[in-house]
Design a protein around this motif. Sequence first.
Motif, PDB file in Angstrom:
ATOM      1  N   MET A 105       0.825  -1.200   0.000  1.00  0.00           N
ATOM      2  CA  MET A 105       0.000   0.000   0.000  1.00  0.00           C
ATOM      3  C   MET A 105       0.872   1.267   0.000  1.00  0.00           C
ATOM      4  O   MET A 105       0.523   2.263  -0.637  1.00  0.00           O
ATOM      5  CB  MET A 105      -0.940  -0.012   1.202  1.00  0.00           C
ATOM      6  N   GLU A 106       1.993   1.227   0.679  1.00  0.00           N
ATOM      7  CA  GLU A 106       2.900   2.374   0.649  1.00  0.00           C
ATOM      8  C   GLU A 106       3.327   2.700  -0.776  1.00  0.00           C
ATOM      9  O   GLU A 106       3.419   3.875  -1.161  1.00  0.00           O
ATOM     10  CB  GLU A 106       4.139   2.090   1.504  1.00  0.00           C
ATOM     11  N   LEU A 107       3.606   1.679  -1.555  1.00  0.00           N
ATOM     12  CA  LEU A 107       4.037   1.897  -2.936  1.00  0.00           C
ATOM     13  C   LEU A 107       2.931   2.552  -3.763  1.00  0.00           C
ATOM     14  O   LEU A 107       3.195   3.446  -4.571  1.00  0.00           O
ATOM     15  CB  LEU A 107       4.463   0.571  -3.570  1.00  0.00           C
ATOM     16  N   TYR A 108       1.691   2.098  -3.559  1.00  0.00           N
ATOM     17  CA  TYR A 108       0.571   2.724  -4.274  1.00  0.00           C
ATOM     18  C   TYR A 108       0.428   4.193  -3.885  1.00  0.00           C
ATOM     19  O   TYR A 108       0.306   5.081  -4.734  1.00  0.00           O
ATOM     20  CB  TYR A 108      -0.743   1.997  -3.961  1.00  0.00           C
ATOM     21  N   ILE A 109       0.466   4.475  -2.593  1.00  0.00           N
ATOM     22  CA  ILE A 109       0.239   5.835  -2.115  1.00  0.00           C
ATOM     23  C   ILE A 109       1.373   6.766  -2.516  1.00  0.00           C
ATOM     24  O   ILE A 109       1.162   7.970  -2.727  1.00  0.00           O
ATOM     25  CB  ILE A 109       0.069   5.834  -0.579  1.00  0.00           C
ATOM     26  N   SER A 110       2.589   6.235  -2.676  1.00  0.00           N
ATOM     27  CA  SER A 110       3.735   7.083  -2.999  1.00  0.00           C
ATOM     28  C   SER A 110       3.646   7.700  -4.394  1.00  0.00           C
ATOM     29  O   SER A 110       4.374   8.646  -4.703  1.00  0.00           O
ATOM     30  CB  SER A 110       5.035   6.276  -2.887  1.00  0.00           C
ATOM     31  N   ASP A 111       2.745   7.144  -5.232  1.00  0.00           N
ATOM     32  CA  ASP A 111       2.557   7.709  -6.575  1.00  0.00           C
ATOM     33  C   ASP A 111       1.094   8.095  -6.773  1.00  0.00           C
ATOM     34  O   ASP A 111       0.528   7.937  -7.849  1.00  0.00           O
ATOM     35  CB  ASP A 111       2.995   6.691  -7.628  1.00  0.00           C
ATOM     36  N   HIS A 112       0.501   8.613  -5.706  1.00  0.00           N
ATOM     37  CA  HIS A 112      -0.909   8.977  -5.761  1.00  0.00           C
ATOM     38  C   HIS A 112      -1.108  10.331  -5.085  1.00  0.00           C
ATOM     39  O   HIS A 112      -0.506  10.588  -4.034  1.00  0.00           O
ATOM     40  CB  HIS A 112      -1.762   7.915  -5.044  1.00  0.00           C
ATOM     41  N   PRO A 113      -1.914  11.217  -5.660  1.00  0.00           N
ATOM     42  CA  PRO A 113      -2.117  12.531  -5.032  1.00  0.00           C
ATOM     43  C   PRO A 113      -2.702  12.396  -3.627  1.00  0.00           C
ATOM     44  O   PRO A 113      -3.628  11.612  -3.402  1.00  0.00           O
ATOM     45  CB  PRO A 113      -3.124  13.215  -5.964  1.00  0.00           C
ATOM     46  N   LEU A 114      -2.167  13.141  -2.710  1.00  0.00           N
ATOM     47  CA  LEU A 114      -2.680  13.104  -1.339  1.00  0.00           C
ATOM     48  C   LEU A 114      -3.683  14.244  -1.149  1.00  0.00           C
ATOM     49  O   LEU A 114      -3.476  15.169  -0.354  1.00  0.00           O
ATOM     50  CB  LEU A 114      -1.529  13.203  -0.344  1.00  0.00           C
ATOM     51  N   ASP A 115      -4.760  14.169  -1.917  1.00  0.00           N
ATOM     52  CA  ASP A 115      -5.785  15.225  -1.867  1.00  0.00           C
ATOM     53  C   ASP A 115      -7.129  14.659  -1.435  1.00  0.00           C
ATOM     54  O   ASP A 115      -8.187  15.094  -1.886  1.00  0.00           O
ATOM     55  CB  ASP A 115      -5.914  15.904  -3.231  1.00  0.00           C
ATOM     56  N   CYS A 116      -7.091  13.680  -0.534  1.00  0.00           N
ATOM     57  CA  CYS A 116      -8.317  12.966  -0.175  1.00  0.00           C
ATOM     58  C   CYS A 116      -9.430  13.900   0.301  1.00  0.00           C
ATOM     59  O   CYS A 116     -10.593  13.708  -0.046  1.00  0.00           O
ATOM     60  CB  CYS A 116      -8.018  11.929   0.904  1.00  0.00           C
ATOM     61  N   LEU A 117      -9.106  14.904   1.080  1.00  0.00           N
ATOM     62  CA  LEU A 117     -10.150  15.748   1.641  1.00  0.00           C
ATOM     63  C   LEU A 117     -10.885  16.551   0.583  1.00  0.00           C
ATOM     64  O   LEU A 117     -12.054  16.891   0.743  1.00  0.00           O
ATOM     65  CB  LEU A 117      -9.558  16.686   2.700  1.00  0.00           C
TER      66      LEU A 117
END
Length: 950
Positions: A105-117
């Motif tokens: 999951m860390e690998l997925y999140i490391s290339d994903h925008p952290l704009d969840c809100l």
Amino acid sequence: MGFERQKDFGTPEVKSEEMVTLTIDGREVTVPAGTSVMRAAAESGGDIPKLCATDNVKAFGSCRLCLVEIEGARGTPASCTTPVAPGMQVQTQTPRLEKLRKGVMELYISDHPLDCLTCSANNDCELQDQAANVGLRDVRYGYEGANHLGEATDTSNPYFDFDPSKCIVCSRCVRACDEVQGTLALTIDGRGFASMVSAGQDSDNFLTSECVSCGACVQACPTATLQEKSVKTIGKPERAVVTTCAYCGVGCTFRAEMRGEQLVRMVPWKNGKANHGHSCVKGRFAWGYANHQDRITKPMIRESIDQPWREVSWDEALDFTAGKLKSIKENYGARALGGITSSRCTNEETFLVQKLVRAGFGSNNTDTCARVCHSPTGYGLSTTFGTSAGTQDFDSVMDSDVIMVIGANPTDAHPVFGSRIKQRLRQGAKIIVVDPRRIDLVKSPHIQAAHHLPLQPGTNVAVLTSLAHVIVTEGLANEEFIRERCDWDEYQDWARFVSDAKHSPEFLEAVTKVPAQTVREAARLFATGGNGSIYYGLGVTEHSQGSSTVMAIANLAMCTGNIGRSGVGVNPLRGQNNVQGACDMGSFPHELPGYRHISGGDVRKLFEDDWGVTLDPEPGLRIPNMLDAAVDGSFKAIYIQGEDILQSDPDTHHVAAGLAAMDCVIVHDLFLNETANYAHVFLPGSTFLEKEGTFTNAERRIQPVRRVMEPANGYEDWEVTQLLANAIGCDWNYSHPGEILAEIARLTPTFAGVTWERVASGEPLQWPVNDKAPKGSPIMHVGGFVRGKGKFVVTEYVPTDEKTGPRFPLLLTTGRILSQYNVGAQTRRTGNVVWHEEDLLEMHPTDAENRGLRDGDYARLASRAGETTLRVKVTDRVAPGVVYTTFHHPTTQANVVTTDNSDWATNCPEYKVTAVQVTPSNGPSEWQEDYAELTVRARRIAGEEMEPAE
């Protein structure tokens, strides 16, 4: 219901008689053999983390999040690709698995925008959920290296966006496009870190690619990569209501997902018996017409059609209408009044319209759009089998070995069922296509017909007789089935008829234009290839020999024994959502509900006793007869619910003349349609989203329609009909469609066991539902025909009166296109116009070159009935000598060209064969210009300035 996601079991359901018992996290679980460990866990209440797995596509095993530990097995296998085994001991949550999943999951999140809100998928995102499920709280990897966060969003599609910066390359969208839809428009382009979802070639986007916008990819996407524009605009849904689509006869089940009174999106319901969680561009996305600015929500009246409309209250509109109807009945008699029921309205609403005509007006002048589409189906199948409907459920096609499609284009007109056919073909079944055009089922990605019979329009009976000739003369008929299930003497008469040398493929090749060897090979394949099913459409029924062709199809099925079990049968593909129901409800002038003739004294007395009236024993007028009588002066008033006969019916000039001759035309619809140009009363209707009731689809499935928002006009359509009935003196007091359905069940044997409670509960019910079949009848004629013995009927080929010659050397045939529906009143008021903003004339390159026409040129299309102008599309999908167009746009009015020729038994118009000439043109015809001016005048509303509706 509140809002929650439909449960996803991760992998498809497996059907097997063998059961396997295993232990998952200490729980003993029993599932069918072949079930994945992931699904077994889900079915027992577990929830193994997953991203690439979803239960409508095959297991893929790429995300590495669903790893499990199995006693005695090496490593940590993926639960989605691992089948259960007897005695298997599975652990889904251990420290080792926890560490592995967090790392993935860390690998997925490391290339994903952290704009969840701020993301539109916040709290509706599987990636977000799974990050929480695995306990991920921080990411060790930074964003300094290469990533995909700067990728541009593709906003080309009118309904959804593709944001590659949020893509995790799980391939769910690609697999859904391949396995569910069967279009194969999407692919994974590149390798390794460069891998990206691509819609076709480098130059393509989602709009220009081969994507058909079915929405399967959007539904499959676990992130906000593929997401509806409406979700971004309105927000996450907060409640959902399951209802039935109001487009074609497939009858897909959807979840209408709402936020307040706003519809956010339509999501195909996984438990839908007709669609199994799939959809097409119309049902999935083209619902915006419900709130379109053209929609009329207030009653309007006018004394004459040259006056502007005047908005009035419901009371004034009903008083005005009742006064007109009573006056006409008093002066001209009950038979001067009539009505047309709607195949887009519910069973209950249709039932009330025909009841209003019979019990309120006092005549049997009731008809429906099936007159101009599937009335030959009713005649042909009731004659040969004893019922006026198809024999199978849609699932049956998955057991077919040979599929024959005649005069239908399922991938355009019935797309969800078209996808099922493609699924079956990719599993190894073969298909025979009988159609003048090269439709997609002839050849498309990974699909190729075993045989294409490109017959000359109008020669259906000749082709079917030549197929039967081969089967009988080569000894391929199923004599055991025929002797047991059919009238043997009638079969022998029929067999002698088809065996005549003049019915051989070689003799008829000059007539049909189909090579004799192709006919022989197709006949042998159908007779010997295993389970053979036949699906047909309007290319069968809309001919002067439509009824004969339906009976010829029935003959073919009976002589090969392809009736009465799964994988076989004769199946009309109904064009509208409730055209089957409209016929069932007694919309025809000679039949009461349940297909019982009005002249039958006992049947008539049943209705008379229940309704408290005396019914006219004489059959009423069909739609063409009503128009003829209006021109003659004996038919004066008509109530039209949800149909636009001026655009949909043939010989537009004659339809207009009939409407103009009437004293009172009442249009009950959503929009000021073309027919309303000649109306005196407009009663605003309600959409399928604003009503309760039932639809009956092409497989006889009775399904619930549920209200998801308040009617914009204040009333559901059945309530409007009841108001009108009471205004003319009836005493109706229904308070819910369930009460109407109870009356239908009380009076109609095939619906005897149907109740609102059973339908609303989601119980799968296909009529007949009665004491003999309390749970319904998915497959008809099992063990015997409804009529007793199957009836073979000699069907002599009679050439159409519509012949080509020096003046009109080409044959025009008509049909539909994927993005539009019927006369386009709904779909033209949605984003679907981006794919089909005008009707086009398909023409073979040779014919176009001979006339000096190029792709995109304006051309004059003329017949003996009239002429219109439209642009040319040069294509070899049609044969030389044949041209093709659609009828979705009123600016074209293709039916101004079609003639008054019709089926010998039912008056179904011969839309599919019109002799025409095509010549270059500089623009609209004189008729089109005059009609545009008429439309502007006819749609004036007092106190408003109105632009002409599209």
